[in-house]
Design a protein around this motif. Structure first.
Motif, PDB file in Angstrom:
ATOM      1  N   GLU A   3     -57.256  49.742 -18.568  1.00 24.53           N
ATOM      2  CA  GLU A   3     -56.937  51.016 -19.211  1.00 24.53           C
ATOM      3  C   GLU A   3     -57.373  52.201 -18.358  1.00 24.53           C
ATOM      4  O   GLU A   3     -56.768  53.269 -18.412  1.00 24.53           O
ATOM      5  N   GLY A   4     -58.397  52.033 -17.527  1.00 24.75           N
ATOM      6  CA  GLY A   4     -58.798  53.107 -16.624  1.00 24.75           C
ATOM      7  C   GLY A   4     -57.702  53.441 -15.632  1.00 24.75           C
ATOM      8  O   GLY A   4     -57.502  54.616 -15.270  1.00 24.75           O
ATOM      9  N   HIS A  27     -49.533  41.500 -10.445  1.00 21.71           N
ATOM     10  CA  HIS A  27     -48.559  42.498 -10.883  1.00 21.71           C
ATOM     11  C   HIS A  27     -49.056  43.283 -12.102  1.00 21.71           C
ATOM     12  O   HIS A  27     -48.454  44.288 -12.445  1.00 21.71           O
ATOM     13  N   VAL A  28     -50.073  42.848 -12.744  1.00 19.81           N
ATOM     14  CA  VAL A  28     -50.485  43.452 -14.007  1.00 19.81           C
ATOM     15  C   VAL A  28     -50.935  44.893 -13.820  1.00 19.81           C
ATOM     16  O   VAL A  28     -50.554  45.788 -14.578  1.00 19.81           O
ATOM     17  N   LEU A  29     -51.747  45.149 -12.817  1.00 22.63           N
ATOM     18  CA  LEU A  29     -52.263  46.497 -12.590  1.00 22.63           C
ATOM     19  C   LEU A  29     -51.122  47.490 -12.404  1.00 22.63           C
ATOM     20  O   LEU A  29     -51.181  48.614 -12.926  1.00 22.63           O
ATOM     21  N   ALA A  50     -46.944  52.533 -16.537  1.00 28.96           N
ATOM     22  CA  ALA A  50     -46.929  53.020 -17.919  1.00 28.96           C
ATOM     23  C   ALA A  50     -47.624  54.379 -18.011  1.00 28.96           C
ATOM     24  O   ALA A  50     -47.155  55.287 -18.719  1.00 28.96           O
ATOM     25  N   GLY A  51     -48.750  54.539 -17.302  1.00 23.32           N
ATOM     26  CA  GLY A  51     -49.429  55.831 -17.298  1.00 23.32           C
ATOM     27  C   GLY A  51     -48.586  56.918 -16.663  1.00 23.32           C
ATOM     28  O   GLY A  51     -48.532  58.063 -17.144  1.00 23.32           O
ATOM     29  N   HIS A  52     -47.925  56.572 -15.562  1.00 20.88           N
ATOM     30  CA  HIS A  52     -47.038  57.525 -14.899  1.00 20.88           C
ATOM     31  C   HIS A  52     -45.879  57.905 -15.816  1.00 20.88           C
ATOM     32  O   HIS A  52     -45.479  59.074 -15.898  1.00 20.88           O
TER      33      HIS A  52
END
Length: 288
Positions: free
Chosen positions: A17-18, A84-86, A92-94
């Motif tokens: 989440e960070g 690939h997860v990161l 998603a944040g972008h």
């Protein structure tokens, strides 16, 4: 959806989440116009605007990451391997960063206090469209300076009117075709049916005619004398709303049966013994 419980268990974890917050804060740079148009499409896709899933009004972090995962899968960008997860969390944040920046999304607190983002509009800020030379270009269409925004809205209104006119013209063509077929059947259906009855008074409604008419003719008509239902059959195309294909099939069938009835009638008149009993029986029951 394109995810399963094991994948969801890997993706939905506070450890990443960070990274989401970092991308949400700085947006990973402005990006090219094509990038921005693609992200506008992704934002709306994530909320189901493009019809991929049930449209969403709000979505939290976990749901947005899963939607990005779905997007990766349909675009063939790899499996949900740990490496690939990161990237999915960053993307998603972008996505949320640009959604807020373009006025498409707004943050609000969820029922449990967890962050979520509401979709404010279905209109993208950037889009792809054909340029003057036919090349694909990315342009901004929302969030422009007032004068430019007014000019863009006026252009879109003009295009909408032009498309309505073009759509009306396109829909008028099949309507005109159906109208022509109806007028043609108005002129020939009654006379052809009358001709059949004149040449073969015992003709009845048979299974083939019922098959052509489909469910548009009541089942009770099967086996009825053709003379008794002639008015109904004469206007069947209009009463039951035949399309062009049905009109052509019905017209061709009436012509064939009328020709057959005339041929059998002439043969009966010339030499009744020359008419095969099977032909007479077939026409008598109108096994069309």
């Amino acid at each position: 959806m394109y995810w399963d419980p094991p994948k969801a268990a890997i993706l939905i974890t506070p450890r990443f989440e960070g990274s989401f917050d970092l991308a949400l804060e700085d947006g990973n740079g402005p990006g090219t116009p094509h990038d921005l148009a693609h992200y506008c499409w992704r934002i709306l896709w994530a909320y189901g605007v493009h019809g991929d899933c049930e449209p969403l009004k709000v979505a939290d972090v976990d749901l947005l990451v899963l939607r990005m995962t779905d997007l990766y899968v349909i675009q063939g960008k790899g499996r949900t391997h740990r490496t690939h997860v990161l990237q999915r969390w960053l993307d998603a944040g972008h996505l949320v960063h640009l959604g807020i920046r373009f006025g498409i999304l707004a943050e609000e607190a969820g029922p449990d206090g967890r962050r979520q983002w509401r979709l404010l509009t279905h209109e993208p800020a950037w889009i792809h469209e054909d340029g003057p030379d036919g090349e694909r270009v990315a342009i901004q269409v929302r969030g422009l300076p007032p004068a430019e925004q007014a000019a863009r809205l006026e252009l879109e209104a003009e295009r909408a009117v032009a498309e309505e006119i073009a759509a009306a013209a396109r829909s008028a063509r099949p309507r005109d075709r159906i109208a022509r077929e109806y007028r043609r059947l108005d002129a020939v259906a009654g006379p052809l049916l009358t001709r059949i009855v004149e040449h073969h008074p015992q003709a009845r409604v048979g299974h083939a005619m019922m098959r052509i008419a489909g469910t548009m003719l009541p089942g009770a008509f099967r086996g009825e004398p053709l003379s008794a239902v002639l008015p109904t059959l004469s206007s069947l195309h209009r009463d039951k709303g035949f399309d062009v294909g049905q009109c052509i099939e019905w017209s061709g069938h009436l012509h064939r049966v009328a020709d057959r009835a005339a041929d059998l009638g002439l043969r009966e008149h010339a030499d009744p013994a020359a008419v095969p009993e099977s032909d007479a029986d077939a026409l008598g029951s109108l096994a069309w």
